[in-house]
Design a protein around this motif. Structure first.
Motif, PDB file in Angstrom:
ATOM      1  N   GLY A  59      -4.104 -26.899  41.136  1.00  0.00           N
ATOM      2  CA  GLY A  59      -5.282 -26.039  41.070  1.00  0.00           C
ATOM      3  C   GLY A  59      -5.911 -26.045  42.444  1.00  0.00           C
ATOM      4  N   LYS A  60      -7.149 -26.418  42.513  1.00  0.00           N
ATOM      5  CA  LYS A  60      -7.806 -26.509  43.829  1.00  0.00           C
ATOM      6  C   LYS A  60      -8.055 -27.963  44.245  1.00  0.00           C
ATOM      7  CE  LYS A  60     -12.372 -25.985  41.821  1.00  0.00           C
ATOM      8  NZ  LYS A  60     -13.621 -25.294  41.800  1.00  0.00           N
ATOM      9  N   HIS A  61      -7.393 -28.900  43.558  1.00  0.00           N
ATOM     10  CA  HIS A  61      -7.628 -30.317  43.824  1.00  0.00           C
ATOM     11  C   HIS A  61      -6.423 -30.957  44.508  1.00  0.00           C
ATOM     12  CE1 HIS A  61     -11.233 -30.095  41.383  1.00  0.00           C
ATOM     13  NE2 HIS A  61     -10.510 -29.394  40.509  1.00  0.00           N
ATOM     14  N   ARG A  62      -6.699 -31.701  45.558  1.00  0.00           N
ATOM     15  CA  ARG A  62      -5.652 -32.395  46.317  1.00  0.00           C
ATOM     16  C   ARG A  62      -5.261 -33.690  45.617  1.00  0.00           C
ATOM     17  NH1 ARG A  62      -5.460 -35.971  50.935  1.00  0.00           N
ATOM     18  NH2 ARG A  62      -7.705 -36.223  50.809  1.00  0.00           N
ATOM     19  N   ILE A  63      -3.967 -33.967  45.559  1.00  0.00           N
ATOM     20  CA  ILE A  63      -3.468 -35.222  44.990  1.00  0.00           C
ATOM     21  C   ILE A  63      -3.638 -36.311  46.052  1.00  0.00           C
ATOM     22  CG2 ILE A  63      -1.405 -36.415  44.171  1.00  0.00           C
ATOM     23  CD1 ILE A  63      -0.485 -33.706  43.034  1.00  0.00           C
ATOM     24  N   VAL A  64      -4.357 -37.382  45.697  1.00  0.00           N
ATOM     25  CA  VAL A  64      -4.654 -38.449  46.659  1.00  0.00           C
ATOM     26  C   VAL A  64      -3.888 -39.736  46.361  1.00  0.00           C
ATOM     27  CG1 VAL A  64      -6.907 -37.541  47.294  1.00  0.00           C
ATOM     28  CG2 VAL A  64      -6.724 -39.130  45.380  1.00  0.00           C
ATOM     29  N   GLY A  65      -3.052 -39.739  45.339  1.00  0.00           N
ATOM     30  CA  GLY A  65      -2.209 -40.882  45.026  1.00  0.00           C
ATOM     31  C   GLY A  65      -0.983 -40.356  44.304  1.00  0.00           C
ATOM     32  N   GLY A  66       0.095 -41.100  44.320  1.00  0.00           N
ATOM     33  CA  GLY A  66       1.301 -40.606  43.675  1.00  0.00           C
ATOM     34  C   GLY A  66       2.171 -41.740  43.188  1.00  0.00           C
ATOM     35  N   LEU A  67       3.368 -41.386  42.736  1.00  0.00           N
ATOM     36  CA  LEU A  67       4.299 -42.411  42.301  1.00  0.00           C
ATOM     37  C   LEU A  67       4.591 -43.343  43.467  1.00  0.00           C
ATOM     38  CD1 LEU A  67       6.735 -40.198  40.219  1.00  0.00           C
ATOM     39  CD2 LEU A  67       5.081 -41.860  39.355  1.00  0.00           C
ATOM     40  N   ASP A  69       2.374 -45.450  44.689  1.00  0.00           N
ATOM     41  CA  ASP A  69       1.101 -45.924  45.235  1.00  0.00           C
ATOM     42  C   ASP A  69       0.426 -46.850  44.225  1.00  0.00           C
ATOM     43  OD1 ASP A  69       0.113 -44.160  47.787  1.00  0.00           O
ATOM     44  OD2 ASP A  69       1.415 -43.006  46.458  1.00  0.00           O
ATOM     45  N   ILE A  70      -0.258 -47.844  44.726  1.00  0.00           N
ATOM     46  CA  ILE A  70      -1.124 -48.700  43.922  1.00  0.00           C
ATOM     47  C   ILE A  70      -2.545 -48.244  44.241  1.00  0.00           C
ATOM     48  CG2 ILE A  70      -1.974 -51.057  43.603  1.00  0.00           C
ATOM     49  CD1 ILE A  70       0.790 -51.381  42.953  1.00  0.00           C
ATOM     50  N   ARG A 109       1.249 -47.528  53.857  1.00  0.00           N
ATOM     51  CA  ARG A 109       0.428 -46.318  53.871  1.00  0.00           C
ATOM     52  C   ARG A 109      -0.855 -46.603  53.102  1.00  0.00           C
ATOM     53  NH1 ARG A 109       3.246 -41.613  51.096  1.00  0.00           N
ATOM     54  NH2 ARG A 109       2.517 -42.702  49.262  1.00  0.00           N
ATOM     55  N   LEU A 110      -1.979 -46.316  53.747  1.00  0.00           N
ATOM     56  CA  LEU A 110      -3.283 -46.551  53.149  1.00  0.00           C
ATOM     57  C   LEU A 110      -4.040 -45.225  53.119  1.00  0.00           C
ATOM     58  CD1 LEU A 110      -2.793 -49.142  55.429  1.00  0.00           C
ATOM     59  CD2 LEU A 110      -4.360 -50.043  53.729  1.00  0.00           C
ATOM     60  N   CYS A 111      -4.475 -44.831  51.944  1.00  0.00           N
ATOM     61  CA  CYS A 111      -5.211 -43.576  51.782  1.00  0.00           C
ATOM     62  C   CYS A 111      -6.534 -43.878  51.072  1.00  0.00           C
ATOM     63  CB  CYS A 111      -4.414 -42.585  50.946  1.00  0.00           C
ATOM     64  SG  CYS A 111      -2.778 -42.209  51.606  1.00  0.00           S
ATOM     65  N   GLY A 112      -7.523 -43.046  51.343  1.00  0.00           N
ATOM     66  CA  GLY A 112      -8.824 -43.182  50.679  1.00  0.00           C
ATOM     67  C   GLY A 112      -9.853 -43.893  51.528  1.00  0.00           C
ATOM     68  N   LEU A 113      -9.520 -44.236  52.754  1.00  0.00           N
ATOM     69  CA  LEU A 113     -10.485 -44.922  53.623  1.00  0.00           C
ATOM     70  C   LEU A 113     -11.570 -43.946  54.054  1.00  0.00           C
ATOM     71  CD1 LEU A 113      -7.900 -46.869  55.738  1.00  0.00           C
ATOM     72  CD2 LEU A 113      -9.549 -47.873  54.172  1.00  0.00           C
ATOM     73  N   LYS A 114     -12.798 -44.445  54.111  1.00  0.00           N
ATOM     74  CA  LYS A 114     -13.917 -43.594  54.531  1.00  0.00           C
ATOM     75  C   LYS A 114     -13.823 -43.252  56.011  1.00  0.00           C
ATOM     76  CE  LYS A 114     -17.053 -45.169  50.975  1.00  0.00           C
ATOM     77  NZ  LYS A 114     -18.214 -45.978  50.656  1.00  0.00           N
ATOM     78  N   HIS A 134      -5.652 -46.264  48.011  1.00  0.00           N
ATOM     79  CA  HIS A 134      -4.313 -45.960  47.503  1.00  0.00           C
ATOM     80  C   HIS A 134      -3.341 -46.556  48.513  1.00  0.00           C
ATOM     81  CE1 HIS A 134      -6.358 -43.318  44.740  1.00  0.00           C
ATOM     82  NE2 HIS A 134      -6.992 -42.806  45.788  1.00  0.00           N
ATOM     83  N   PHE A 135      -2.550 -47.508  48.070  1.00  0.00           N
ATOM     84  CA  PHE A 135      -1.698 -48.301  48.962  1.00  0.00           C
ATOM     85  C   PHE A 135      -0.235 -48.129  48.576  1.00  0.00           C
ATOM     86  CE2 PHE A 135       0.584 -52.190  49.945  1.00  0.00           C
ATOM     87  CZ  PHE A 135       0.209 -52.453  51.252  1.00  0.00           C
TER      88      PHE A 135
END
Length: 162
Positions: A59-67, A69-70, A109-114, A134-135
């Protein structure tokens, strides 16, 4: 050989070449600091491929974690780096790649950091803070791609506490 006078009756920088020299050095240092090349964004080719991947949109939402990822609820806490290494921006917006010679066959890979920090890092440095981290741990494959693997609990614990 004549000696060099280290003491003078004149106040420092009064009408001498030193004032000009200091000014030129200050300008040179400022120019060097401003002209550093931006760090490249690191693309990591991952062996596994799914239709919905990190960075895709639904939709209009970005996926920020996936298979692979913890996702860890951080509540704004900091993320620390357990070893000396390097942090690079990833081609997935909002994600960073951490590499260290202490664990040479892996990338993290580290995602979600401010606000992430890039460049050379030292053990114990703060990478940033996150509400949700998300690691993913990636292991180098013989064909040069990277495979998502189960992260080490010890590694995660070291990243979450100083």
């Amino acid at each position: 050989m004549p000696g060099i006078a280290l003491a003078s009756n004149n106040p420092p920088f009064k009408g001498c070449w030193c004032k000009t020299w200091v000014s030129l050095m200050a300008i040179a240092l400022l120019g060097t600091a401003c002209s550093q090349a931006p760090r490249p964004v690191r693309t990591v080719p991952i062996q596994q491929s799914w239709e919905l991947q990190l960075g895709s949109t639904v939709g209009k939402h970005r996926i920020v974690g996936g298979l692979g990822d913890i996702s860890i609820e951080m509540k704004g806490d900091r993320v620390y780096l357990p070893f000396d290494g390097e942090v690079q921006s990833n081609d997935v917006p909002g994600c960073y790649i951490y590499s260290t010679p202490d664990v040479p066959a892996y990338l993290f890979r580290l995602c979600g950091l401010k606000s992430g920090k890039t460049g050379r890092v030292r053990s114990g440095d703060t990478l940033g803070s996150a509400d949700y981290l998300h690691f993913a741990a990636l292991r180098r494959q013989p064909d040069g791609t990277w495979a998502l693997v189960e992260p080490s609990k010890e590694m995660l614990e070291r990243m979450l506490s100083k």
